[in-house]
Design a protein around this motif. Structure first.
Motif, mmCIF file in Angstrom:
data_model
loop_
_atom_site.group_PDB
_atom_site.id
_atom_site.type_symbol
_atom_site.label_atom_id
_atom_site.label_comp_id
_atom_site.label_asym_id
_atom_site.label_seq_id
_atom_site.Cartn_x
_atom_site.Cartn_y
_atom_site.Cartn_z
ATOM 1 N N ASP A 50 -3.085 -9.608 -11.327
ATOM 2 C CA ASP A 50 -1.801 -9.291 -12.830
ATOM 3 C C ASP A 50 -1.001 -8.164 -11.626
ATOM 4 N N LEU A 51 -1.290 -6.713 -11.579
ATOM 5 C CA LEU A 51 -0.403 -5.930 -11.127
ATOM 6 C C LEU A 51 0.009 -6.439 -9.574
ATOM 7 N N LEU A 52 -0.028 -6.915 -9.015
ATOM 8 C CA LEU A 52 -0.210 -7.353 -7.492
ATOM 9 C C LEU A 52 0.404 -8.752 -7.699
ATOM 10 N N LYS A 53 1.404 -9.402 -8.846
ATOM 11 C CA LYS A 53 1.851 -10.689 -9.591
ATOM 12 C C LYS A 53 3.034 -10.105 -9.621
ATOM 13 N N GLU A 54 3.039 -9.041 -10.380
ATOM 14 C CA GLU A 54 4.243 -8.069 -10.796
ATOM 15 C C GLU A 54 5.098 -7.311 -9.590
ATOM 16 N N ASN A 80 0.846 -0.962 -0.148
ATOM 17 C CA ASN A 80 0.330 0.009 -0.153
ATOM 18 C C ASN A 80 1.086 1.017 0.050
ATOM 19 N N SER A 81 1.926 1.443 0.744
ATOM 20 C CA SER A 81 2.898 1.942 0.214
ATOM 21 C C SER A 81 2.913 2.467 -0.646
ATOM 22 N N LEU A 82 3.496 1.200 -2.187
ATOM 23 C CA LEU A 82 4.391 1.701 -3.198
ATOM 24 C C LEU A 82 3.508 2.421 -4.332
ATOM 25 N N SER A 83 4.915 3.785 -4.736
ATOM 26 C CA SER A 83 3.947 4.505 -6.012
ATOM 27 C C SER A 83 3.369 3.701 -7.011
ATOM 28 N N GLN A 84 4.326 2.558 -7.077
ATOM 29 C CA GLN A 84 4.270 1.328 -8.371
ATOM 30 C C GLN A 84 2.499 0.969 -8.021
ATOM 31 N N TYR A 85 2.111 0.350 -6.647
ATOM 32 C CA TYR A 85 1.208 0.178 -6.659
ATOM 33 C C TYR A 85 -0.317 0.846 -7.505
#
Length: 163
Positions: free
Chosen positions: A113-117, A33-38
Motif C-alpha cells: 500500500d505504501l509503494l502504491k501511494e 529508496n531515496s524518498l523520505s516518505q518511503y
C-alpha cells in the motif's frame, strides 16, 4: 519486446533530427529508496509490527524450551509420558506458523500500500517534470546502458522532495 520498443524509438530518432528528441532515464529503485516518505513509511510499519514480532520471538523461545524438555525426558530414558508435551508442542508450532504467516502477510500488504501511494507521487512528478523540461521520452527499468547525460533520476528525486 523491450528491444523491439527500443529499436522502434531508435528508428524514430534516426528519421528525425536526433537533437530534437529529448530522452531521459529514471532508476525507479533509486528514486523510491531515496524518498523520505518511503523511508518514514517503512519505519512506521516496522514500529507498528515490532510488538507482534517480539511476541512471536517469545513464542518461538517457549517452543524451544518445550522441545528441550521433551528431548531431556527422551534422553533420560524416563518412563514419564511425553504424549501431552508432544501434543502441546505440535499445537504451539502450528500456532506459531499461522501467526507468523499472518504477521508477514499483513506487514507485506502495508508495504505494498505504501509503494502504491509512492508510485502515484512518482508518476505525477515524472509527468510534470517531463512536460516542464520538454522530454519526448522517459525510460525506466531493465535498460542495458544509460548515459549519465539522459539519467534524470536525481532531478526526479529533487522534484518529489519539494512536495
Amino acid at each position: 519486446m523491450r528491444r523491439f520498443i527500443l529499436l522502434f524509438f531508435f528508428c524514430i530518432a534516426l528519421s528525425t533530427n536526433a537533437k530534437d528528441i529529448k530522452i531521459g532515464f529514471i532508476n525507479t529503485n533509486q528514486v523510491i529508496n531515496s524518498l523520505s516518505q518511503y523511508n518514514q513509511g517503512i519505519e512506521l510499519i516496522s514500529r507498528e509490527f515490532e510488538p507482534k514480532k517480539q511476541e512471536l520471538l517469545d513464542l518461538y523461545n517457549y517452543i524451544e524450551l518445550v522441545r528441550a524438555k521433551i528431548d531431556e525426558i527422551i534422553k533420560s530414558g524416563s518412563n514419564q509420558s511425553i504424549e501431552d508435551d508432544l501434543a502441546r508442542l505440535a499445537n504451539l508450532e502450528q500456532s506459531f506458523k499461522q501467526e507468523t504467516e499472518f504477521w508477514q502477510m499483513t506487514m507485506n500488504n502495508k508495504k505494498i500500500d505504501l509503494l502504491k501511494e509512492i508510485e502515484l507521487v512518482v508518476n505525477q512528478t515524472i509527468n510534470e517534470y517531463a512536460l516542464k523540461e520538454n522530454f519526448d521520452l522517459i525510460l525506466y527499468e531493465n535498460i542495458a546502458f544509460v548515459s549519465d547525460e539522459v539519467n534524470i533520476t536525481q532531478e526526479i528525486i529533487a522534484e518529489i522532495e519539494k512536495f
